[in-house]
Write a protein that holds these residues in place. Structure first.
Motif, PDB file in Angstrom:
ATOM      1  N   SER A   1      13.725  -1.594   3.115  1.00 46.15           N
ATOM      2  CA  SER A   1      13.768  -0.275   2.483  1.00 46.15           C
ATOM      3  C   SER A   1      12.973  -0.245   1.175  1.00 46.15           C
ATOM      4  CB  SER A   1      15.210   0.166   2.247  1.00 46.15           C
ATOM      5  OG  SER A   1      15.840  -0.678   1.323  1.00 46.15           O
ATOM      6  N   MET A   2      12.742  -1.402   0.573  1.00 47.97           N
ATOM      7  CA  MET A   2      11.935  -1.477  -0.646  1.00 47.97           C
ATOM      8  C   MET A   2      10.441  -1.430  -0.328  1.00 47.97           C
ATOM      9  SD  MET A   2      14.107  -1.589  -3.065  1.00 47.97           S
ATOM     10  CE  MET A   2      13.005  -1.916  -4.418  1.00 47.97           C
ATOM     11  N   PHE A   3      10.088  -1.835   0.873  1.00 44.37           N
ATOM     12  CA  PHE A   3       8.667  -1.960   1.210  1.00 44.37           C
ATOM     13  C   PHE A   3       7.895  -0.664   0.992  1.00 44.37           C
ATOM     14  CE2 PHE A   3       5.298  -1.319   4.341  1.00 44.37           C
ATOM     15  CZ  PHE A   3       4.394  -2.256   3.870  1.00 44.37           C
ATOM     16  N   GLY A   4       8.423   0.446   1.509  1.00 45.56           N
ATOM     17  CA  GLY A   4       7.705   1.718   1.397  1.00 45.56           C
ATOM     18  C   GLY A   4       7.444   2.118  -0.048  1.00 45.56           C
TER      19      GLY A   4
ATOM     20  N   LYS B   1       3.732   2.252  -1.824  1.00 45.09           N
ATOM     21  CA  LYS B   1       3.261   3.482  -2.455  1.00 45.09           C
ATOM     22  C   LYS B   1       2.885   3.243  -3.920  1.00 45.09           C
ATOM     23  CE  LYS B   1       4.383   8.351  -3.033  1.00 45.09           C
ATOM     24  NZ  LYS B   1       5.330   9.417  -2.695  1.00 45.09           N
ATOM     25  N   ASN B   2       3.752   2.555  -4.652  1.00 41.81           N
ATOM     26  CA  ASN B   2       3.484   2.290  -6.068  1.00 41.81           C
ATOM     27  C   ASN B   2       2.242   1.431  -6.265  1.00 41.81           C
ATOM     28  OD1 ASN B   2       5.737   3.776  -6.839  1.00 41.81           O
ATOM     29  ND2 ASN B   2       7.086   1.998  -6.865  1.00 41.81           N
ATOM     30  N   LEU B   3       2.089   0.403  -5.444  1.00 42.27           N
ATOM     31  CA  LEU B   3       0.917  -0.476  -5.543  1.00 42.27           C
ATOM     32  C   LEU B   3      -0.358   0.272  -5.158  1.00 42.27           C
ATOM     33  CD1 LEU B   3       2.546  -3.661  -4.021  1.00 42.27           C
ATOM     34  CD2 LEU B   3       1.570  -3.532  -6.328  1.00 42.27           C
ATOM     35  N   ARG B   4      -0.268   1.109  -4.128  1.00 33.61           N
ATOM     36  CA  ARG B   4      -1.436   1.877  -3.690  1.00 33.61           C
ATOM     37  C   ARG B   4      -1.865   2.849  -4.783  1.00 33.61           C
ATOM     38  NH1 ARG B   4      -1.829   6.790  -2.090  1.00 33.61           N
ATOM     39  NH2 ARG B   4       0.360   7.111  -1.550  1.00 33.61           N
ATOM     40  N   ILE B   5      -0.913   3.565  -5.358  1.00 37.61           N
ATOM     41  CA  ILE B   5      -1.233   4.523  -6.424  1.00 37.61           C
ATOM     42  C   ILE B   5      -1.798   3.797  -7.642  1.00 37.61           C
ATOM     43  CG2 ILE B   5      -0.200   6.141  -8.078  1.00 37.61           C
ATOM     44  CD1 ILE B   5       1.669   7.016  -5.723  1.00 37.61           C
ATOM     45  N   ALA B   6      -1.204   2.663  -7.990  1.00 33.53           N
ATOM     46  CA  ALA B   6      -1.688   1.875  -9.131  1.00 33.53           C
ATOM     47  C   ALA B   6      -3.123   1.391  -8.903  1.00 33.53           C
ATOM     48  CB  ALA B   6      -0.758   0.689  -9.382  1.00 33.53           C
ATOM     49  N   SER B   7      -3.482   1.207  -7.627  1.00 34.29           N
ATOM     50  CA  SER B   7      -4.836   0.762  -7.278  1.00 34.29           C
ATOM     51  C   SER B   7      -5.801   1.930  -7.110  1.00 34.29           C
ATOM     52  CB  SER B   7      -4.809  -0.051  -5.981  1.00 34.29           C
ATOM     53  OG  SER B   7      -4.037  -1.212  -6.135  1.00 34.29           O
TER      54      SER B   7
ATOM     55  N   TRP C   1       4.836   4.094   6.798  1.00 32.71           N
ATOM     56  CA  TRP C   1       5.240   2.875   6.079  1.00 32.71           C
ATOM     57  C   TRP C   1       5.860   3.239   4.736  1.00 32.71           C
ATOM     58  CZ3 TRP C   1      -0.107   0.055   6.724  1.00 32.71           C
ATOM     59  CH2 TRP C   1      -0.302  -0.250   8.080  1.00 32.71           C
ATOM     60  N   GLU C   2       5.209   4.167   4.026  1.00 31.30           N
ATOM     61  CA  GLU C   2       5.675   4.524   2.684  1.00 31.30           C
ATOM     62  C   GLU C   2       7.016   5.246   2.725  1.00 31.30           C
ATOM     63  OE1 GLU C   2       2.622   6.477   0.405  1.00 31.30           O
ATOM     64  OE2 GLU C   2       1.416   4.651   0.314  1.00 31.30           O
TER      65      GLU C   2
ATOM     66  N   SER D   1       1.013  -9.987  -4.088  1.00 29.15           N
ATOM     67  CA  SER D   1       1.644 -11.024  -3.251  1.00 29.15           C
ATOM     68  C   SER D   1       2.523 -10.375  -2.184  1.00 29.15           C
ATOM     69  CB  SER D   1       2.507 -11.922  -4.125  1.00 29.15           C
ATOM     70  OG  SER D   1       3.599 -11.170  -4.653  1.00 29.15           O
ATOM     71  N   TYR D   2       2.941 -11.162  -1.212  1.00 25.44           N
ATOM     72  CA  TYR D   2       3.894 -10.656  -0.217  1.00 25.44           C
ATOM     73  C   TYR D   2       5.169 -10.204  -0.927  1.00 25.44           C
ATOM     74  CZ  TYR D   2       1.042 -12.737   3.489  1.00 25.44           C
ATOM     75  OH  TYR D   2       0.012 -13.043   4.336  1.00 25.44           O
ATOM     76  N   GLU D   3       5.571 -10.971  -1.940  1.00 27.57           N
ATOM     77  CA  GLU D   3       6.791 -10.629  -2.691  1.00 27.57           C
ATOM     78  C   GLU D   3       6.661  -9.246  -3.334  1.00 27.57           C
ATOM     79  OE1 GLU D   3       5.218 -13.616  -2.946  1.00 27.57           O
ATOM     80  OE2 GLU D   3       6.713 -14.863  -1.934  1.00 27.57           O
ATOM     81  N   ASP D   4       5.470  -8.956  -3.885  1.00 24.36           N
ATOM     82  CA  ASP D   4       5.262  -7.642  -4.518  1.00 24.36           C
ATOM     83  C   ASP D   4       5.495  -6.525  -3.509  1.00 24.36           C
ATOM     84  OD1 ASP D   4       4.523  -8.789  -6.972  1.00 24.36           O
ATOM     85  OD2 ASP D   4       2.388  -8.773  -6.451  1.00 24.36           O
ATOM     86  N   LEU D   5       5.106  -6.753  -2.276  1.00 22.52           N
ATOM     87  CA  LEU D   5       5.255  -5.736  -1.240  1.00 22.52           C
ATOM     88  C   LEU D   5       6.676  -5.679  -0.684  1.00 22.52           C
ATOM     89  CD1 LEU D   5       1.946  -6.234   0.766  1.00 22.52           C
ATOM     90  CD2 LEU D   5       2.670  -4.101  -0.331  1.00 22.52           C
ATOM     91  N   LEU D   6       7.299  -6.834  -0.528  1.00 19.33           N
ATOM     92  CA  LEU D   6       8.524  -6.909   0.244  1.00 19.33           C
ATOM     93  C   LEU D   6       9.827  -6.976  -0.564  1.00 19.33           C
ATOM     94  CD1 LEU D   6       7.232  -9.360   2.969  1.00 19.33           C
ATOM     95  CD2 LEU D   6       7.527  -6.894   3.158  1.00 19.33           C
ATOM     96  N   GLU D   7       9.748  -7.278  -1.857  1.00 21.18           N
ATOM     97  CA  GLU D   7      10.983  -7.449  -2.638  1.00 21.18           C
ATOM     98  C   GLU D   7      11.212  -6.323  -3.615  1.00 21.18           C
ATOM     99  OE1 GLU D   7      10.952 -11.358  -4.321  1.00 21.18           O
ATOM    100  OE2 GLU D   7      10.999 -12.290  -2.358  1.00 21.18           O
TER     101      GLU D   7
END
Length: 65
Positions: A3-6, A10-16, A37-38, A59-65
């Motif tokens: 449930s955190m992934f989406g 979204k936050n990482l995509r917007i930040a990029s 996904w988001e 990292s995977y952690e940034d996406l998944l945790e």
């Protein structure tokens, strides 16, 4: 926790500074996939997760945790 992934995606995509459509094009998926996904409606395959990690420079952690 999936449930955190989406939210993370979204936050990482917007930040990029990448739109859903741009990200979809980079991954060769439909922009609806990114939207799903988001909103935690579905999740990407591991190979797409790896590509996401590289595109978003995280990292995977940034996406998944």
């Amino acid at each position: 926790n999936i449930s955190m992934f989406g939210d993370n995606l979204k936050n990482l995509r917007i930040a990029s500074n990448i739109t859903q459509k741009e990200l979809a094009k980079m991954l060769n998926v439909s922009y609806k996939s990114i939207s799903h996904w988001e909103s935690n409606y579905s999740e990407p395959s591991f190979s797409l997760l790896t590509k996401l990690k590289n595109i978003l420079k995280c990292s995977y952690e940034d996406l998944l945790e």
